[in-house]
Design an enzyme around this catalytic site. Structure first.
Site, PDB file in Angstrom:
ATOM      1  CG  ASP A 261      -4.068  -5.681  -6.245  1.00  0.00           C
ATOM      2  OD1 ASP A 261      -3.832  -5.638  -4.783  1.00  0.00           O
ATOM      3  OD2 ASP A 261      -4.724  -5.083  -6.683  1.00  0.00           O
TER       4      ASP A 261
ATOM      5  NE  ARG B 169      -5.784  -9.608  -6.275  1.00  0.00           N
ATOM      6  CZ  ARG B 169      -5.736  -8.556  -5.346  1.00  0.00           C
ATOM      7  NH1 ARG B 169      -4.792  -8.797  -4.370  1.00  0.00           N
ATOM      8  NH2 ARG B 169      -6.542  -7.563  -5.438  1.00  0.00           N
TER       9      ARG B 169
ATOM     10  CE  LYS C  50       4.408  -0.975   1.373  1.00  0.00           C
ATOM     11  NZ  LYS C  50       3.845  -0.065   0.140  1.00  0.00           N
TER      12      LYS C  50
ATOM     13  CG  ASP D 263       1.709   1.515   2.938  1.00  0.00           C
ATOM     14  OD1 ASP D 263       2.390   2.062   3.524  1.00  0.00           O
ATOM     15  OD2 ASP D 263       1.405   1.655   1.762  1.00  0.00           O
ATOM     16  CB  THR D 264      -1.009   4.146   6.361  1.00  0.00           C
ATOM     17  OG1 THR D 264      -2.211   3.732   6.073  1.00  0.00           O
ATOM     18  CG2 THR D 264      -0.303   5.126   5.001  1.00  0.00           C
TER      19      THR D 264
ATOM     20  CD  GLU E 105      -4.851  -6.790   5.106  1.00  0.00           C
ATOM     21  OE1 GLU E 105      -4.923  -7.325   4.102  1.00  0.00           O
ATOM     22  OE2 GLU E 105      -5.159  -5.491   5.281  1.00  0.00           O
ATOM     23  CG  ASP E 106      -2.322  -7.716   1.573  1.00  0.00           C
ATOM     24  OD1 ASP E 106      -2.630  -7.315   2.503  1.00  0.00           O
ATOM     25  OD2 ASP E 106      -2.376  -7.580   0.345  1.00  0.00           O
TER      26      ASP E 106
ATOM     27  CG  PHE F  16       3.143  -0.540  -4.965  1.00  0.00           C
ATOM     28  CD1 PHE F  16       2.313   0.059  -3.901  1.00  0.00           C
ATOM     29  CD2 PHE F  16       2.848  -1.601  -5.542  1.00  0.00           C
ATOM     30  CE1 PHE F  16       0.931  -0.330  -3.940  1.00  0.00           C
ATOM     31  CE2 PHE F  16       1.337  -1.970  -5.530  1.00  0.00           C
ATOM     32  CZ  PHE F  16       0.395  -1.629  -4.675  1.00  0.00           C
TER      33      PHE F  16
END
Ligand code: IMP
Length: 228
Positions: A202, A208, A174, A146-147, A142-143, A195
């Protein structure tokens, strides 16, 4: 930048921590596509550094799996650059070491974000039948976490197909107060609550085609926002 580790039940997970006050690098010190020059604040992680960190993650992964075959599952679209570079580096290790791990690849496409926020539910909008992963050692690539909700939901989905084992490699983690507490097995960098775009990450499908991981600016957010 510092290195850090998060002690968890099973193992110590280490990563490079990018501090909240990290200034990164001015855009004019790197090659940035002309069409994004007005839309970015700074370079946070240059592609060269991503490449070097990925090389080490590949080594950690090969050491964990020993001689077991794995299926590397790319979470599209954001994970495709990290996935490609990670798989390449595992292949280099496979060619040059006394032991090697057999790899198959698979792809899944998820969507959960619009503008800067999660829509709250993940949609699987592409990829093979997950049933193929039954009984396999799966490495999800995965890139960014976040949450952590996307990964939690994907892991629930995965458990229903009964793989032999599942591990997750995420290039970025993050720091956010909205985190559900999920921490992947392999982490490239822990990043501030900003962000980020580039290296396949993206903002509404833009950026990208930017090599370095950069912080988007207000101009970029406005220019590429989706009206709801
Ligand atoms: P989570 O469910 O909140 O962990 O969100 C994970 C997904 O949100 C990632 O796979 C990305 O697609 C997207 N995402 C979260 N933060 C960023 C960011 O800073 N840049 C680009 N995409 C992000």
């Amino acid at each position: 930048m510092t290195t850090n580790s998060t002690e968890t039940k099973a193992s110590a997970k280490s990563f490079i921590k990018i501090a909240d006050d990290e200034k990164g690098y001015p855009l004019d010190q790197f090659c940035i596509p002309k069409h994004y020059e007005e839309d970015l604040e700074r370079v946070l992680i240059p592609e060269g550094l991503i490449n070097d960190r990925t090389e080490r993650l590949a080594r950690d992964i090969v050491e964990t799996f020993g001689n077991e075959a794995i299926v590397v599952l790319c979470v599209l679209k954001g994970g495709y650059k990290f996935f490609t570079d990670l798989v390449d580096k595992i292949q280099v290790l496979n060619r040059n070491r006394g032991h090697s791990i057999q790899m198959a690849v698979d792809f899944i496409r998820l969507k959960s974000y619009m503008n800067e926020s999660s829509t709250g539910k993940i949609e699987v909008i592409g990829g093979d039948n997950l049933e193929n992963l039954k009984g396999k050692n799966v490495l999800i690539v995965e890139d960014i976490i976040d949450t952590g909700r996307t990964m939690q939901q994907l892991l629930e989905l995965m458990s229903s197909v009964q793989p032999k084992s599942v591990k997750v490699a995420s290039l970025l983690l993050k720091r956010t107060p909205l985190s559900v507490g999920y921490i992947p097995d392999y982490i490239g960098f822990e990043v501030p609550n900003l962000f980020l775009v580039g290296y396949a990450l993206d903002y509404n499908e833009f950026f990208r085609d930017l090599s370095h991981i950069c912080v988007i600016n207000s101009n970029g957010k406005e220019k590429y926002s989706i009206q709801q």
